[in-house]
Design a protein around this motif. Structure first.
Motif, mmCIF file in Angstrom:
data_model
loop_
_atom_site.group_PDB
_atom_site.id
_atom_site.type_symbol
_atom_site.label_atom_id
_atom_site.label_comp_id
_atom_site.label_asym_id
_atom_site.label_seq_id
_atom_site.Cartn_x
_atom_site.Cartn_y
_atom_site.Cartn_z
ATOM 1 N N GLY A 95 0.834 -1.199 0.000
ATOM 2 C CA GLY A 95 0.000 0.000 0.000
ATOM 3 C C GLY A 95 0.864 1.243 0.000
ATOM 4 O O GLY A 95 2.053 1.196 0.352
ATOM 5 N N PRO A 96 0.294 2.371 -0.376
ATOM 6 C CA PRO A 96 1.056 3.629 -0.362
ATOM 7 C C PRO A 96 1.381 4.054 1.062
ATOM 8 O O PRO A 96 0.868 3.498 2.041
ATOM 9 N N ASN A 97 2.240 5.040 1.184
ATOM 10 C CA ASN A 97 2.555 5.590 2.503
ATOM 11 C C ASN A 97 1.277 6.063 3.179
ATOM 12 O O ASN A 97 0.437 6.716 2.566
ATOM 13 N N ALA A 130 -1.058 4.082 4.344
ATOM 14 C CA ALA A 130 -2.181 3.175 4.099
ATOM 15 C C ALA A 130 -2.597 2.402 5.342
ATOM 16 O O ALA A 130 -3.696 1.856 5.396
ATOM 17 N N LYS A 166 -0.266 0.039 6.894
ATOM 18 C CA LYS A 166 0.493 -1.219 6.953
ATOM 19 C C LYS A 166 1.237 -1.372 8.270
ATOM 20 O O LYS A 166 1.102 -2.391 8.967
ATOM 21 N N HIS A 169 7.855 -2.417 0.021
ATOM 22 C CA HIS A 169 7.390 -1.382 -0.900
ATOM 23 C C HIS A 169 7.616 -1.768 -2.355
ATOM 24 O O HIS A 169 6.936 -1.254 -3.243
ATOM 25 N N MET A 229 -3.554 -2.411 0.832
ATOM 26 C CA MET A 229 -4.273 -1.530 1.753
ATOM 27 C C MET A 229 -4.341 -0.098 1.217
ATOM 28 O O MET A 229 -3.473 0.345 0.460
ATOM 29 N N ARG A 230 -5.381 0.587 1.659
ATOM 30 C CA ARG A 230 -5.553 2.006 1.325
ATOM 31 C C ARG A 230 -6.414 2.641 2.401
ATOM 32 O O ARG A 230 -7.486 2.128 2.739
ATOM 33 N N GLU A 231 -5.923 3.734 2.978
ATOM 34 C CA GLU A 231 -6.669 4.512 3.979
ATOM 35 C C GLU A 231 -7.181 3.637 5.122
ATOM 36 O O GLU A 231 -8.324 3.762 5.569
ATOM 37 N N SER A 254 -8.196 -3.245 0.622
ATOM 38 C CA SER A 254 -8.980 -2.988 -0.585
ATOM 39 C C SER A 254 -8.975 -4.163 -1.553
ATOM 40 O O SER A 254 -9.882 -4.283 -2.379
ATOM 41 N N HIS A 271 -3.836 3.013 -6.442
ATOM 42 C CA HIS A 271 -3.231 3.070 -5.112
ATOM 43 C C HIS A 271 -1.921 3.860 -5.089
ATOM 44 O O HIS A 271 -1.583 4.462 -4.062
#
Length: 255
Positions: free
Chosen positions: A38-40, A42, A44, A199, A214-216, A220, A237
């Motif tokens: 997931g992005p920073n 997210a 994790k 990453h 993952m997201r927010e 997902s 994402h």
């Protein structure tokens, strides 16, 4: 169906009124490498800390068929090992003494512990650093020494085990990244469940059996690399339109 090593039910966490995790459901099984992506921001590392016991969240965390709060710490430490992103260890221990800390939860004899420590340092490619003072090691060497520590910690009884790795390749060069994740796959082949945050999407696709995107603060999408790392998912994402290519060695590569 393999037994469940970790099960999360309705896991949620709010800090200062801000939702960091929302209604997380996840199961881990022995013999499988699960990768959190997931992005920073997210969620994790927050999820990782909840599983490791560093953060208290609402919902259920069950380890090896038992709610997490019911596990005695020493007993759980023989089954669960955690490699965080960074260690605050500053005392002038030798590298092999740091690895030997992984044997503290066990009741094995010193001779057996010495053998396990040497084998773990061999697997992590740090046996040559055994007499080096830990504070003088480079960041990558420290990371590999701590990886040897968790390898030593998980040696022992033939029982289900779980290894948590939070960005274990962050301080490693290319070859060392692959060596560490290959050892993660080897542990899974030996029956351990492995949960790792990375990453690099290509490392995730190559070494992960099950990917969790993952997201927010929510999951997902999850499944195999082809299902999770679609061009649409990656763009949504990470803000980058990627595509799959085939390497000469037969590996699919995301570019």
């Amino acid at each position: 169906m393999k037994p469940t090593v970790l099960e999360l039910r309705h896991l949620s966490l709010r800090l200062q009124g801000k939702p960091l995790l929302t209604d997380i459901h996840l199961r881990l099984h022995p013999g499988r490498v699960t990768v959190l992506l997931g992005p920073n921001g997210a969620g994790k590392s927050t999820l990782f800390k909840c599983i490791a016991g560093d953060l208290a969240a609402d919902g259920g965390i069950e380890l090896f068929g038992r709610p997490r709060p019911l596990w005695p710490r020493r007993e759980l430490a023989r089954r669960l090992a955690v490699l965080p992103q960074q260690s605050g260890l500053q005392f002038p221990f030798l590298a092999r003494e740091v690895v030997a800390m992984g044997r503290i939860p066990h009741d094995s004899r010193q001779q057996q512990n010495d053998h396990i420590v040497e084998a773990a340092m061999d697997r992590a490619r740090v046996w040559h650093l055994r007499d080096a003072p830990y504070p003088r090691l480079s960041g990558g060497e420290r990371q590999r020494v701590h990886f040897a520590r968790v390898l030593a910690q998980l040696q022992g009884e033939d029982i289900p085990k779980l290894l948590l790795l939070d960005e274990p390749t962050s301080a490693l060069d290319l070859g060392q990244q692959h060596l560490l994740l290959q050892e993660g796959r080897r542990l899974a082949a030996e029956g351990c469940a492995v949960l790792v945050i990375v990453h690099d999407l290509n490392l995730a696709a190559r070494y992960g059996d099950h990917l969790v995107l993952m997201r927010e603060g929510r999951i997902s999408c999850e499944g195999g690399a082809e299902r999770v790392l679609t061009p649409d998912n990656v763009e949504h994402h990470f803000g980058y339109r990627a595509q799959w290519l085939q390497s000469p060695q037969g590996h699919r590569v995301l570019v």
